[in-house]
Design a protein around this motif. Structure first.
Motif, mmCIF file in Angstrom:
data_model
loop_
_atom_site.group_PDB
_atom_site.id
_atom_site.type_symbol
_atom_site.label_atom_id
_atom_site.label_comp_id
_atom_site.label_asym_id
_atom_site.label_seq_id
_atom_site.Cartn_x
_atom_site.Cartn_y
_atom_site.Cartn_z
ATOM 1 N N GLU A 61 31.833 59.701 46.241
ATOM 2 C CA GLU A 61 32.010 60.606 45.094
ATOM 3 C C GLU A 61 31.816 59.828 43.808
ATOM 4 N N ARG A 62 32.232 58.595 43.857
ATOM 5 C CA ARG A 62 32.059 57.698 42.724
ATOM 6 C C ARG A 62 31.673 56.347 43.311
ATOM 7 N N ASP A 63 30.636 55.744 42.752
ATOM 8 C CA ASP A 63 30.166 54.463 43.270
ATOM 9 C C ASP A 63 31.207 53.374 43.103
ATOM 10 N N TYR A 64 31.212 52.435 44.025
ATOM 11 C CA TYR A 64 32.146 51.317 43.878
ATOM 12 C C TYR A 64 31.589 50.314 42.875
ATOM 13 N N ASP A 65 32.522 49.539 42.267
ATOM 14 C CA ASP A 65 32.109 48.556 41.256
ATOM 15 C C ASP A 65 31.736 47.226 41.892
ATOM 16 N N ALA A 66 32.433 46.874 42.943
ATOM 17 C CA ALA A 66 32.165 45.588 43.587
ATOM 18 C C ALA A 66 32.398 45.746 45.074
ATOM 19 N N VAL A 67 31.636 45.016 45.879
ATOM 20 C CA VAL A 67 31.846 45.090 47.325
ATOM 21 C C VAL A 67 33.210 44.504 47.674
ATOM 22 N N LEU A 68 33.496 43.333 47.135
ATOM 23 C CA LEU A 68 34.795 42.701 47.418
ATOM 24 C C LEU A 68 35.364 42.112 46.147
ATOM 25 N N SER A 69 36.588 42.474 45.819
ATOM 26 C CA SER A 69 37.270 41.736 44.751
ATOM 27 C C SER A 69 38.462 41.015 45.358
ATOM 28 N N THR A 70 38.756 39.859 44.794
ATOM 29 C CA THR A 70 39.809 39.011 45.353
ATOM 30 C C THR A 70 40.804 38.642 44.269
ATOM 31 N N GLY A 71 41.861 37.960 44.673
ATOM 32 C CA GLY A 71 42.786 37.386 43.698
ATOM 33 C C GLY A 71 42.088 36.259 42.941
ATOM 34 N N ASP A 72 42.761 35.736 41.924
ATOM 35 C CA ASP A 72 42.138 34.716 41.071
ATOM 36 C C ASP A 72 41.673 33.493 41.845
ATOM 37 N N ASP A 73 42.423 33.145 42.887
ATOM 38 C CA ASP A 73 42.058 31.936 43.625
ATOM 39 C C ASP A 73 41.099 32.227 44.776
ATOM 40 N N GLY A 74 40.522 33.405 44.776
ATOM 41 C CA GLY A 74 39.585 33.770 45.850
ATOM 42 C C GLY A 74 40.312 34.259 47.099
ATOM 43 N N GLY A 75 41.649 34.241 47.058
ATOM 44 C CA GLY A 75 42.431 34.716 48.206
ATOM 45 C C GLY A 75 42.868 36.160 47.988
ATOM 46 N N PRO A 76 43.871 36.602 48.751
ATOM 47 C CA PRO A 76 44.353 37.973 48.592
ATOM 48 C C PRO A 76 44.962 38.207 47.204
ATOM 49 N N PRO A 77 45.089 39.398 46.703
ATOM 50 C CA PRO A 77 44.725 40.628 47.420
ATOM 51 C C PRO A 77 43.211 40.831 47.474
ATOM 52 N N PHE A 78 42.773 41.312 48.639
ATOM 53 C CA PHE A 78 41.363 41.652 48.806
ATOM 54 C C PHE A 78 41.206 43.159 48.641
ATOM 55 N N GLU A 79 40.217 43.540 47.873
ATOM 56 C CA GLU A 79 39.936 44.982 47.739
ATOM 57 C C GLU A 79 38.477 45.198 48.060
ATOM 58 N N TRP A 80 38.244 46.066 49.017
ATOM 59 C CA TRP A 80 36.862 46.360 49.416
ATOM 60 C C TRP A 80 36.391 47.628 48.723
ATOM 61 N N PHE A 81 35.216 47.556 48.158
ATOM 62 C CA PHE A 81 34.574 48.713 47.511
ATOM 63 C C PHE A 81 35.457 49.289 46.395
ATOM 64 N N ALA A 82 36.098 48.379 45.667
ATOM 65 C CA ALA A 82 37.030 48.812 44.613
ATOM 66 C C ALA A 82 36.297 49.631 43.561
ATOM 67 N N GLY A 83 36.991 50.612 43.058
ATOM 68 C CA GLY A 83 36.405 51.497 42.050
ATOM 69 C C GLY A 83 35.705 52.691 42.674
ATOM 70 N N GLY A 84 35.346 52.569 43.939
ATOM 71 C CA GLY A 84 34.654 53.663 44.615
ATOM 72 C C GLY A 84 35.618 54.766 45.020
ATOM 73 N N GLU A 85 35.105 55.979 45.081
ATOM 74 C CA GLU A 85 35.905 57.112 45.565
ATOM 75 C C GLU A 85 35.095 57.880 46.598
ATOM 76 N N LEU A 86 35.789 58.309 47.628
ATOM 77 C CA LEU A 86 35.109 59.051 48.698
ATOM 78 C C LEU A 86 36.142 59.872 49.456
ATOM 79 N N ASN A 87 35.669 60.737 50.307
ATOM 80 C CA ASN A 87 36.580 61.458 51.198
ATOM 81 C C ASN A 87 36.083 61.259 52.629
ATOM 82 N N ALA A 88 36.981 60.785 53.496
ATOM 83 C CA ALA A 88 36.582 60.444 54.860
ATOM 84 C C ALA A 88 36.179 61.690 55.655
ATOM 85 N N CYS A 89 36.876 62.799 55.409
ATOM 86 C CA CYS A 89 36.546 64.027 56.143
ATOM 87 C C CYS A 89 35.163 64.532 55.729
ATOM 88 N N ALA A 90 34.881 64.470 54.438
ATOM 89 C CA ALA A 90 33.554 64.914 53.983
ATOM 90 C C ALA A 90 32.474 64.054 54.632
#
Ligand code: PRX
Length: 660
Positions: A61-90
């Motif tokens: 529904e909305r494109d993601y901004d980055a494939v993977l974003s991480t914490g400052d040190d490259g570790g967690p928190p990991f966010e996949w497809f952050a910024g993106g919006e979608l619906n799994a049922c759709a």
């Protein structure tokens, strides 16, 4: 087996296991395979960005901004497809309507021979009706809806309806006890339940309603609504205001449409409980974007599923395999998924093959324990059916021994279907290690290497990668899109070095999965089994701590230790060592009470194969029960030095009692 914080057991020599021959890609399969290995080249130079290949296969529904974003040190928190919006049922239903509305989405085969076919149009209709009904009952985005249902279409429908509303489903296996259901609801704060009047188990009708009622009565809060599926034709009583009949709900809302609620990629899609090492059920949360992307991706790559394929994943929807490869993966790809209410190893030996023949099943995904049952029944059963529709055979859940692998390949696949032994877990959401059909040769007994985009190693206790052939801990070395949220957000990973799951140190991140393994010179990993207090029996996962907890609650029991003994049929059989508070206790009555306690705490499907009463349990000087020694005794193996024991005299006693 070892202590979770100890080093892997080095007594078993991996080199002594079978040295199975390699099996090249079957010639009949060449040219029919859709996966290719160019993903590997792409990921080698472009990780994590190449995961966009999975993300872009979904509709956003909305494109993601980055494939993977991480914490400052490259570790967690990991966010996949952050910024993106979608619906799994759709993604699993609506987007197939323009081209595939009349294609079959779901083929259901019931316990007593009924069948039901849902096209994508039918599925869309029922999912919308149920979503509209649930919404009117008060279900909102982020509410947790629990299902406690046998493998009937309503499970998949409710899962998808929740996804449509942005609600979080919490599917609880129907065979679990009332206590187990209550714990899983309470911990999730779930105020909605979809259950059934009952279900069939090995031909017998089981009363599910009473168990569900017992569970909900024990909750410290009132449910907002309970929906009841009439599975047994008992026309269940729903006269209370907060009770609703599933069929009536579908009828009442038939034709209504609910707009799919856009969800952030990192929003939860569902929760599922699994066994951890603590003895408490462990909550695992999967995300909408990363999970769905990698599940769809791996269904395509590893199981070679395309839009017109017929897939039979035999796992109950109550387990992660049922979620990923029974519902979300096949439906995200527009394929046909087969749902059976029966387990293929608990029926007439011809029934699985008649189903494959009737439905033209192309991809069969099951567990080694099921294949061992098939092999025991005999090759004449698959041989009596036309299985030429089968293209790919898969396995998951426990180590797949070479002999059983060969049997599957030969007698089910007719020597021309690739067999993929896939390694993954509830926490990983999707397959992480496997060979690719049509691309890689197979090595029976080994699962293969990490899939493209996934990093895996076998490490020793100090975290160093082991040499080929040397056993160690299996670790996943990089984050992956379908990782459970609990792993992705575990910023205390440094502190979790000794804990069961996230492991990391000094800027590196890795996840120690709890399995022992070794890797060969070509990168094929052989998984030896769990190295913590989790056991796999019949391809199902239990915590020995959880079972022990149930045992010590029984009056008269002082202590209990549960271990898994090797078993040719189920992989593992459970043995309980029990000490009684009073030596004069009547153990025959107690034996029965112990079986009942385990059934009540966890479910009727959990069976203690043997209960050994003993005056004492072997303990270290620090008072820890030596489960490894109990395993060796149960397996009739030598156990070496017992000088670390506080009570070495117990060993002879245990051996003698084992013969009883
Ligand atoms: O011990 C491994 C075993 O199953 C565990 C995960 O169990 P669960 O979370 O219930 O998920 C099962 C279905 C994904 C793992 O830690 N396991 C899974 N696949 C394999 C396996 N052991 C050996 N070979 C496999 N292919």
């Amino acid at each position: 087996m070892t202590d979770p914080d100890g080093s892997p057991d080095d007594r078993r020599d991996p080199g002594s296991s079978h040295e199975a021959d390699c099996v090249p890609v079957p010639s009949a399969f060449e040219g029919r395979a859709t996966p290719t290995d160019d993903d590997r080249d792409e990921f080698a130079v472009n990780w994590p960005a190449a995961w966009a290949r999975a993300g872009d296969a979904l509709e956003w529904e909305r494109d993601y901004d980055a494939v993977l974003s991480t914490g400052d040190d490259g570790g967690p928190p990991f966010e996949w497809f952050a910024g993106g919006e979608l619906n799994a049922c759709a993604n699993c239903v609506d987007r197939h309507l323009p081209e595939r509305a009349d294609a079959v989405a779901l083929e259901w085969n019931g316990h007593i021979g009924e069948s039901r076919t849902y096209t994508y149009r039918d599925l869309h209709r029922e999912v919308n009706a149920v979503a509209a009904g649930l919404r009117d009952l008060g279900v909102d985005a982020d509410d947790v809806v629990t299902t406690y249902l046998p493998a009937v279409p309503a499970v998949a429908v409710v899962m998808l309806a929740c996804a449509r509303l942005g609600a979080v489903h919490n599917v609880v296996f129907a065979g679990f006890s009332a206590d187990a259901l209550a714990t899983r609801m309470e911990r999730a704060g779930s105020r909605y339940l979809v259950t059934s009047d009952g279900y069939y188990r090995r031909g017998e009708a089981v009363d599910q309603r009473r168990r569900a009622d017992n569970a909900t009565m024990s909750l410290p809060y009132e449910l907002d609504a309970t929906v009841v599926v009439d599975r047994l034709g008992t026309n269940p009583d729903v006269s209370r205001d907060d009770r609703h009949a599933y069929d009536a709900l579908v009828d009442a809302y038939d034709g209504e449409r609910v707009a799919p609620v856009p969800r952030a990629a990192t929003d939860p899609l569902f929760r599922i409980y699994t066994s951890g090492t603590t003895g408490e059920p462990k909550s695992v949360t999967h995300t909408t974007g990363g999970y769905l992307a990698q599940v769809a991706w791996s269904t395509r790559r590893v199981l070679d599923v395309t839009a017109d394929a017929v897939v039979w994943s035999t796992a109950d929807p109550g387990w992660i395999t049922g979620h990923s490869y029974g519902v979300y993966g096949p439906l995200a790809l527009g394929a046909t998924t087969v749902l059976t209410e029966w387990s293929p190893d608990a029926v007439d030996p011809d029934r699985p093959w008649a189903l494959v023949e009737d439905l033209g099943v192309e991809v069969l995904y099951t567990a080694p324990t099921v294949v061992r049952s098939f092999a025991k029944w005999g090759a004449e059963h698959p041989a009596g059916h036309d299985l030429s529709s089968l293209r790919v055979l898969g396995s998951v859940g426990e180590p797949f021994d070479a002999e059983t692998w060969e049997w599957y390949y030969e007698h089910v696949g007719g020597g021309d279907c690739p067999v993929v032994d896939t390694w993954w877990q509830t926490e990983t959401g999707a397959v992480l290690l496997s060979t690719l059909p049509g691309v890689d040769e197979a090595r029976p007994g080994a699962v293969g290497g990490a899939l493209a985009g996934v990093g895996a190693s076998v490490r020793d206790a100090s975290g160093e990668p082991t040499d080929p052939g040397q056993r160690g801990w299996l670790t996943i070395d990089r984050p992956w899109p379908a990782m459970a949220r609990e792993l992705a957000t575990a910023t205390d990973w440094g502190a979790r070095v000794a804990a069961e799951s996230g492991v990391g140190r000094d800027g590196d991140w890795w996840y120690r999965v709890g399995d022992e393994a070794f890797v060969d010179a070509d990168g094929y990993v052989t998984v030896l089994g769990r190295a913590d207090d989790v056991v796999n029996v019949d391809g199902r996962r239990f915590s020995t701590g959880e079972i022990e907890h149930a045992l010590v609650e029984v009056a008269g029991v002082a202590e209990a230790a549960v271990i898994a003994r090797d078993d040719p049929d189920s992989g593992n059989a459970l043995v309980a060592y029990v000490t009684t508070a009073d030596e004069r206790t009547d153990v025959s009555t107690l034996r029965e009470a112990l079986g009942d306690a385990v059934a009540a705490a966890i479910g009727a499907g959990v069976r203690l194969d043997q209960v050994v009463f003993t005056p004492d349990l072997p303990k270290t000087r620090s008072g820890k029960i030596m489960r490894r020694l109990l395993e060796d005794i149960a397996n009739g193996e030598g156990y070496g030095d017992t000088s670390a024991l506080r009570n070495p005299e117990v060993v002879g006693e245990l051996e003698a009692r084992h013969q009883d």
